[in-house]
Motif scaffolding. Structure first.
Motif, PDB file in Angstrom:
ATOM      1  N   PHE A 195       7.293   3.659  -7.632  1.00 42.46           N
ATOM      2  CA  PHE A 195       7.262   2.478  -6.776  1.00 42.46           C
ATOM      3  C   PHE A 195       6.133   1.536  -7.202  1.00 42.46           C
ATOM      4  CE2 PHE A 195       5.472   0.151  -3.209  1.00 42.46           C
ATOM      5  CZ  PHE A 195       6.592  -0.484  -2.688  1.00 42.46           C
ATOM      6  N   LYS A 196       4.945   2.078  -7.417  1.00 40.49           N
ATOM      7  CA  LYS A 196       3.796   1.265  -7.811  1.00 40.49           C
ATOM      8  C   LYS A 196       4.066   0.532  -9.116  1.00 40.49           C
ATOM      9  CE  LYS A 196      -1.188   1.656  -8.771  1.00 40.49           C
ATOM     10  NZ  LYS A 196      -1.188   1.012 -10.093  1.00 40.49           N
ATOM     11  N   GLN A 197       4.539   1.273 -10.102  1.00 44.93           N
ATOM     12  CA  GLN A 197       4.815   0.679 -11.406  1.00 44.93           C
ATOM     13  C   GLN A 197       5.867  -0.423 -11.301  1.00 44.93           C
ATOM     14  OE1 GLN A 197       5.947   3.527 -14.445  1.00 44.93           O
ATOM     15  NE2 GLN A 197       7.170   1.998 -15.529  1.00 44.93           N
ATOM     16  N   SER A 198       6.944  -0.147 -10.569  1.00 44.30           N
ATOM     17  CA  SER A 198       8.052  -1.104 -10.464  1.00 44.30           C
ATOM     18  C   SER A 198       7.659  -2.324  -9.641  1.00 44.30           C
ATOM     19  CB  SER A 198       9.271  -0.428  -9.832  1.00 44.30           C
ATOM     20  OG  SER A 198       9.699   0.675 -10.605  1.00 44.30           O
ATOM     21  N   PHE A 199       6.931  -2.104  -8.542  1.00 42.58           N
ATOM     22  CA  PHE A 199       6.523  -3.222  -7.691  1.00 42.58           C
ATOM     23  C   PHE A 199       5.657  -4.204  -8.473  1.00 42.58           C
ATOM     24  CE2 PHE A 199       3.882  -5.168  -4.289  1.00 42.58           C
ATOM     25  CZ  PHE A 199       4.903  -5.676  -3.496  1.00 42.58           C
ATOM     26  N   GLU A 200       4.776  -3.685  -9.298  1.00 41.17           N
ATOM     27  CA  GLU A 200       3.913  -4.551 -10.104  1.00 41.17           C
ATOM     28  C   GLU A 200       4.704  -5.245 -11.212  1.00 41.17           C
ATOM     29  OE1 GLU A 200       0.826  -1.801 -11.165  1.00 41.17           O
ATOM     30  OE2 GLU A 200      -0.316  -2.186  -9.313  1.00 41.17           O
ATOM     31  N   GLU A 201       5.720  -4.569 -11.753  1.00 47.55           N
ATOM     32  CA  GLU A 201       6.582  -5.201 -12.750  1.00 47.55           C
ATOM     33  C   GLU A 201       7.376  -6.354 -12.143  1.00 47.55           C
ATOM     34  OE1 GLU A 201       8.973  -2.045 -14.270  1.00 47.55           O
ATOM     35  OE2 GLU A 201       7.399  -1.278 -15.614  1.00 47.55           O
ATOM     36  N   ILE A 224      -6.888   9.386   8.796  1.00 56.01           N
ATOM     37  CA  ILE A 224      -7.615   8.220   9.294  1.00 56.01           C
ATOM     38  C   ILE A 224      -8.389   7.507   8.172  1.00 56.01           C
ATOM     39  CG2 ILE A 224      -9.491   7.441  10.795  1.00 56.01           C
ATOM     40  CD1 ILE A 224      -6.922   7.949  12.282  1.00 56.01           C
ATOM     41  N   ASP A 225      -9.105   8.254   7.350  1.00 54.92           N
ATOM     42  CA  ASP A 225      -9.906   7.628   6.293  1.00 54.92           C
ATOM     43  C   ASP A 225      -9.027   6.806   5.354  1.00 54.92           C
ATOM     44  OD1 ASP A 225     -12.159   8.765   7.331  1.00 54.92           O
ATOM     45  OD2 ASP A 225     -12.282  10.397   5.860  1.00 54.92           O
ATOM     46  N   GLN A 226      -7.907   7.378   4.938  1.00 52.49           N
ATOM     47  CA  GLN A 226      -7.002   6.662   4.032  1.00 52.49           C
ATOM     48  C   GLN A 226      -6.423   5.424   4.720  1.00 52.49           C
ATOM     49  OE1 GLN A 226      -6.987   9.967   4.662  1.00 52.49           O
ATOM     50  NE2 GLN A 226      -6.139  11.146   2.935  1.00 52.49           N
ATOM     51  N   LEU A 227      -6.062   5.567   5.996  1.00 49.06           N
ATOM     52  CA  LEU A 227      -5.454   4.449   6.717  1.00 49.06           C
ATOM     53  C   LEU A 227      -6.446   3.320   6.987  1.00 49.06           C
ATOM     54  CD1 LEU A 227      -3.191   6.459   9.189  1.00 49.06           C
ATOM     55  CD2 LEU A 227      -2.428   5.024   7.285  1.00 49.06           C
ATOM     56  N   VAL A 228      -7.708   3.681   7.169  1.00 44.78           N
ATOM     57  CA  VAL A 228      -8.737   2.648   7.350  1.00 44.78           C
ATOM     58  C   VAL A 228      -8.858   1.817   6.082  1.00 44.78           C
ATOM     59  CG1 VAL A 228     -11.230   2.264   7.564  1.00 44.78           C
ATOM     60  CG2 VAL A 228     -10.060   3.822   9.147  1.00 44.78           C
ATOM     61  N   ARG A 229      -8.859   2.482   4.939  1.00 41.68           N
ATOM     62  CA  ARG A 229      -8.929   1.744   3.663  1.00 41.68           C
ATOM     63  C   ARG A 229      -7.681   0.878   3.460  1.00 41.68           C
ATOM     64  NH1 ARG A 229     -11.443   6.697   2.056  1.00 41.68           N
ATOM     65  NH2 ARG A 229      -9.470   7.573   1.286  1.00 41.68           N
ATOM     66  N   ILE A 230      -6.540   1.398   3.882  1.00 41.10           N
ATOM     67  CA  ILE A 230      -5.296   0.622   3.771  1.00 41.10           C
ATOM     68  C   ILE A 230      -5.360  -0.606   4.669  1.00 41.10           C
ATOM     69  CG2 ILE A 230      -2.830   0.665   4.376  1.00 41.10           C
ATOM     70  CD1 ILE A 230      -2.794   3.583   3.342  1.00 41.10           C
ATOM     71  N   ARG A 231      -5.871  -0.439   5.875  1.00 42.04           N
ATOM     72  CA  ARG A 231      -5.981  -1.572   6.798  1.00 42.04           C
ATOM     73  C   ARG A 231      -6.879  -2.660   6.224  1.00 42.04           C
ATOM     74  NH1 ARG A 231      -8.430  -0.437  12.684  1.00 42.04           N
ATOM     75  NH2 ARG A 231     -10.262  -0.058  11.365  1.00 42.04           N
ATOM     76  N   LYS A 232      -7.968  -2.253   5.591  1.00 44.33           N
ATOM     77  CA  LYS A 232      -8.885  -3.236   4.982  1.00 44.33           C
ATOM     78  C   LYS A 232      -8.226  -4.003   3.838  1.00 44.33           C
ATOM     79  CE  LYS A 232     -13.236  -0.881   6.100  1.00 44.33           C
ATOM     80  NZ  LYS A 232     -14.431  -0.169   5.554  1.00 44.33           N
ATOM     81  N   SER A 233      -7.283  -3.360   3.155  1.00 45.77           N
ATOM     82  CA  SER A 233      -6.635  -4.009   2.000  1.00 45.77           C
ATOM     83  C   SER A 233      -5.601  -5.052   2.420  1.00 45.77           C
ATOM     84  CB  SER A 233      -5.976  -2.960   1.105  1.00 45.77           C
ATOM     85  OG  SER A 233      -4.849  -2.386   1.737  1.00 45.77           O
ATOM     86  N   GLY A 234      -5.153  -4.995   3.675  1.00 48.71           N
ATOM     87  CA  GLY A 234      -4.243  -5.996   4.210  1.00 48.71           C
ATOM     88  C   GLY A 234      -2.898  -6.106   3.514  1.00 48.71           C
ATOM     89  N   PRO A 235      -2.145  -5.028   3.349  1.00 48.74           N
ATOM     90  CA  PRO A 235      -0.863  -5.085   2.636  1.00 48.74           C
ATOM     91  C   PRO A 235       0.260  -5.688   3.481  1.00 48.74           C
ATOM     92  CG  PRO A 235      -1.183  -2.902   3.515  1.00 48.74           C
ATOM     93  CD  PRO A 235      -2.449  -3.669   3.822  1.00 48.74           C
ATOM     94  N   VAL A 239      -2.261  -2.893  -3.430  1.00 47.22           N
ATOM     95  CA  VAL A 239      -3.666  -3.094  -3.057  1.00 47.22           C
ATOM     96  C   VAL A 239      -4.345  -1.815  -2.587  1.00 47.22           C
ATOM     97  CG1 VAL A 239      -3.366  -5.541  -2.541  1.00 47.22           C
ATOM     98  CG2 VAL A 239      -2.918  -3.841  -0.753  1.00 47.22           C
ATOM     99  N   ALA A 240      -3.558  -0.778  -2.313  1.00 48.48           N
ATOM    100  CA  ALA A 240      -4.122   0.519  -1.920  1.00 48.48           C
ATOM    101  C   ALA A 240      -3.137   1.611  -2.331  1.00 48.48           C
ATOM    102  CB  ALA A 240      -4.386   0.564  -0.416  1.00 48.48           C
ATOM    103  N   PHE A 241      -3.679   2.647  -2.993  1.00 45.10           N
ATOM    104  CA  PHE A 241      -2.844   3.754  -3.475  1.00 45.10           C
ATOM    105  C   PHE A 241      -3.539   5.036  -3.034  1.00 45.10           C
ATOM    106  CE2 PHE A 241      -0.805   6.192  -7.058  1.00 45.10           C
ATOM    107  CZ  PHE A 241       0.515   5.884  -6.732  1.00 45.10           C
ATOM    108  N   GLU A 242      -3.279   5.433  -1.786  1.00 44.11           N
ATOM    109  CA  GLU A 242      -4.038   6.494  -1.133  1.00 44.11           C
ATOM    110  C   GLU A 242      -3.315   7.847  -1.176  1.00 44.11           C
ATOM    111  OE1 GLU A 242      -7.057   6.374   0.068  1.00 44.11           O
ATOM    112  OE2 GLU A 242      -7.369   4.233  -0.338  1.00 44.11           O
ATOM    113  N   ALA A 246       0.859  -1.181   0.000  1.00 46.24           N
ATOM    114  CA  ALA A 246       0.000   0.000   0.000  1.00 46.24           C
ATOM    115  C   ALA A 246       0.897   1.233   0.000  1.00 46.24           C
ATOM    116  CB  ALA A 246      -0.914   0.003   1.223  1.00 46.24           C
ATOM    117  N   VAL A 247       0.371   2.321  -0.536  1.00 43.17           N
ATOM    118  CA  VAL A 247       1.128   3.570  -0.602  1.00 43.17           C
ATOM    119  C   VAL A 247       0.233   4.704  -0.110  1.00 43.17           C
ATOM    120  CG1 VAL A 247       2.494   5.114  -2.061  1.00 43.17           C
ATOM    121  CG2 VAL A 247       2.309   2.675  -2.665  1.00 43.17           C
TER     122      VAL A 247
END
Length: 383
Positions: free
Chosen positions: A193-199, A218-229, A205-208, A176-177
């Motif tokens: 980072f996102k592009q390279s990590f996927e390559e 808090i809102d962004q971190l809650v979504r990140i927590r749900k994504s389980g990175p 799983v989250a790009f906030e 997650a980022v």
């Protein structure tokens, strides 16, 4: 009559020679090589600004104590003209114009971060004044410019290295980022980072995103927590990271934290908040190098603490400037630019630096691990 006249003339000649020597020496003492130094001395990035001032002081004091710069037999005292840009691009532009048009500086060191260095680089390029930025890693800092150099690696390189490190070394499959979309540095490195990590076979799983000067994540971190990175990448500035880590703990979010070179905090009391994190940077006090040992000793004697990356890269920036002048035996801006572009194998505190005709150096990335409240050297990754 001739004898007294001859004595008189000889005496007059001696006096003229003495006066000529005195004037010549006086002229040499008065010669100055003026360098503009732009840094965020006030505002949220004042810690970076303080490091820049300290690194400049060490480099300039050292040079002047050894006689200054010698060009064509004339010695020049190095004088820094310091300007505070307050972490504001419009302020950075204004002080850069003042340095070039009013202060008549022959070179500029800084600004140290991308959001300030990009607009200043355009001004320096148009005026053909050599500029060296310490920590501005965004590719646009040097892209399409004349005589704008950096002593740090680029975001593209750093982002790829961190993606490879967490994928291969940490065996992370998901990431997650969380980043500031309004800041060129944060945005650029997050995207790379996102592009390279996927390559490399991972999944983001989250790009906030958030915007500058927000303090509630808090809102962004809650979504990140749900994504389980497996890992959470925070390519942000220290004041944001500290707030983000507080809110991460409040939410009970347990994931491996990773960061970029901005995670190299200046204030030691802030380090425990990122305990266990891995991050990329330019330098470590634990690297076995004579240059590192010498600067570490000098800095501790002067300031009573460990040097930060801002100190080291500013010190190296001045060193590169001095090397370019000495190699060309000239303080002409155009020849200084030529000298910088031709630098090969310069042994700086942050490592061996070569430009090879490029404004961006070839150098390694250092990975640090925060352990027991300290930055510990983990590994070094070469280009």
């Amino acid at each position: 009559m001739k004898k007294p006249l001859q004595i008189y003339l000889n005496g007059l000649l001696v006096i003229l020679l003495i006066l000529s020597t005195i004037c010549s020496k006086t002229k040499r003492v008065e010669q100055e090589f003026r360098v503009g130094l732009i840094a965020p001395i006030t505002g949220k990035l004042e810690g970076i600004g303080t490091s820049v001032l300290e690194g400049a002081r060490l480099a300039v004091d050292e040079k002047n104590s050894n006689g200054g710069i010698e060009v064509e037999g004339i010695r020049y005292k190095v004088v820094t003209v310091i300007k505070d840009c307050q972490d504001l691009p419009e302020c950075a532009v204004s002080v850069a114009q003042e340095l070039i048009n009013r202060e008549n500086v022959s070179a500029i060191i800084g600004p140290p971060i991308s959001g300030l260095a990009i607009p200043v680089g355009k001004i320096a390029s148009r005026a053909f004044v050599p500029m060296i930025t310490q920590m501005a890693t965004h590719p646009d800092v040097t892209r399409g410019t004349r005589c704008v150099f950096r002593v740090c690696f680029t975001d593209d390189f750093q982002g790829k290295i961190m993606a490879r490190f967490v994928r291969e070394e940490l065996d992370a499959r998901s990431a997650a980022v969380l980043f500031d979309i309004a800041c060129p540095y944060n945005r650029g490195i997050a995207q790379i980072f996102k592009q390279s990590f996927e390559e490399f076979g991972g999944k983001v799983v989250a790009f906030e995103m958030y915007t500058t000067r927000e303090d509630d994540f808090i809102d962004q971190l809650v979504r990140i927590r749900k994504s389980g990175p497996d890992v959470l990448f925070l390519p942000n500035y220290p004041y944001d990271i500290i707030l983000q880590m507080e809110q991460i703990r409040e939410l009970g979010l347990k994931t491996q934290i990773i960061g970029s070179d901005t995670m190299s905090f200046r204030n030691l009391e802030d380090i425990p908040c990122i305990e266990g994190a891995f991050f990329s940077t330019h330098y470590s006090n634990e690297i076995p190098s004579q240059k590192v040992k010498e600067l570490f000793s000098t800095y501790q004697s002067a300031f009573g603490r460990m040097p930060t990356i801002g100190v080291v890269l500013t010190y190296d920036s001045f060193g590169l400037l001095f090397r370019a002048i000495e190699s060309q035996n000239s303080i002409d801006p155009e020849l200084i630019c030529k000298g910088l572009a031709e630098i090969e194998g310069y042994e700086g505190v942050s490592g061996v630096i070569s430009f090879s005709g490029s404004p961006d150096p070839e150098k390694s990335v250092v990975i640090l691990h925060v352990k027991n409240g300290r930055f510990r050297y983990y590994t070094q990754i070469k280009p």
